[in-house]
Write a protein that holds these residues in place. Structure first.
Motif: not given
Length: 266
Positions: A89, A91, A113, A119, A123-124
């Motif tokens: 991810g 972020e 994101g 995000l 999603e995380c």
């Protein structure tokens, strides 16, 4: 790095994948595709809605493989079980590492994101680890998603080319058996500590960088004292150029006007 997979010391193919989910501006998918093909991405995975636009890709979509999934859970299962990817991810989180440290181990799928909110929690939860892009100036809290993607994908390409391949060559020259992941990460952390310019990283607040106060005396009319007539002429030229670009996209890349629905792999 070639668009095809690069082979690591272990013989496994190392590839990158871009995951598109919850992107607020649909036209950003086209520019993401342009960056993806420039940095050797193997596949673009689109999650959720299929009606994304290829506008801005300048024909790059014809050089990429697209795959669609209805949910993040299905996309994650495919990326983990079939492609053997880590999911990264992009972020700012408490445990995120700077992308300049190249904390990669194998083929990686990158999840970017939303342009405004970053995000989501959902999603995380599908990510294995996180990276962020260090910023050094105080003029903005974050980057456009396509700019961020270009930076991250470029760093991954550097890791593949100079981390894995360089370590494999060194091991071969010394006739020894090594763990390429361990050595390449150690080498690249040293590189990060020796960043040439030495800019101090901007402070962060939550998942954004802190924006500095606007300097006194600065205004929107910052770039000159042109006459009204000159400004009108400049706007006219800009409008004509924009029309030319749209006409060029429509004639040179007819597939872009139809979105990406026909390009998804079954």
């Amino acid at each position: 790095m070639a668009a095809a997979a690069t082979t690591a010391a272990s013989g496994a193919a190392v590839e990158s994948v871009v995951v598109v989910h919850n992107v607020a501006k649909r036209h950003n998918v086209g520019t993401l595709a342009r960056s993806a093909t420039a940095f050797g991405v193997a596949e673009v995975v689109v999650v959720g809605r299929r009606d994304v636009s290829a506008f801005g890709s300048h024909g790059a979509t014809s050089h990429l493989r697209f795959r669609h999934f209805a949910s993040l859970a299905l996309a994650r299962a495919y990326l983990k079980d079939e492609r053997g990817c880590d999911i990264c991810g992009v972020e700012i989180t408490e445990d995120a590492m700077p992308v300049t440290a190249h904390p990669f181990r194998r083929s990686t799928a990158f999840l970017f994101g939303n342009e405004g909110t970053g995000l989501s929690q959902k999603e995380c939860e599908v990510c294995d680890f996180f990276v962020y892009i260090p910023q050094y100036g105080g003029g903005t809290a974050s980057l456009n998603v396509t700019v961020a993607a270009s930076i991250v994908l470029h760093h991954f390409g550097e890791w593949v080319q100079y981390g894995i391949m360089g370590t494999a060559m060194a091991a071969h020259n010394h006739g020894s058996v090594v763990n390429p992941v361990t050595i390449s990460r150690e080498m690249l952390v040293l590189v990060r500590e020796c960043v040439w310019a030495g800019f101090p990283e901007r402070g962060r607040e939550g998942n954004k960088f802190i924006v500095a106060d606007r300097p006194q005396g600065h205004s929107r009319g910052l770039y000159g004292t042109d006459s009204i007539e000159a400004l009108i002429e400049e706007r006219k030229i800009r409008k004509e150029n924009a029309c030319d670009i749209l006409e060029e996209n429509g004639s040179g890349h007819p597939q872009e006007s139809n979105g990406l629905e026909l390009m998804f792999a079954d």
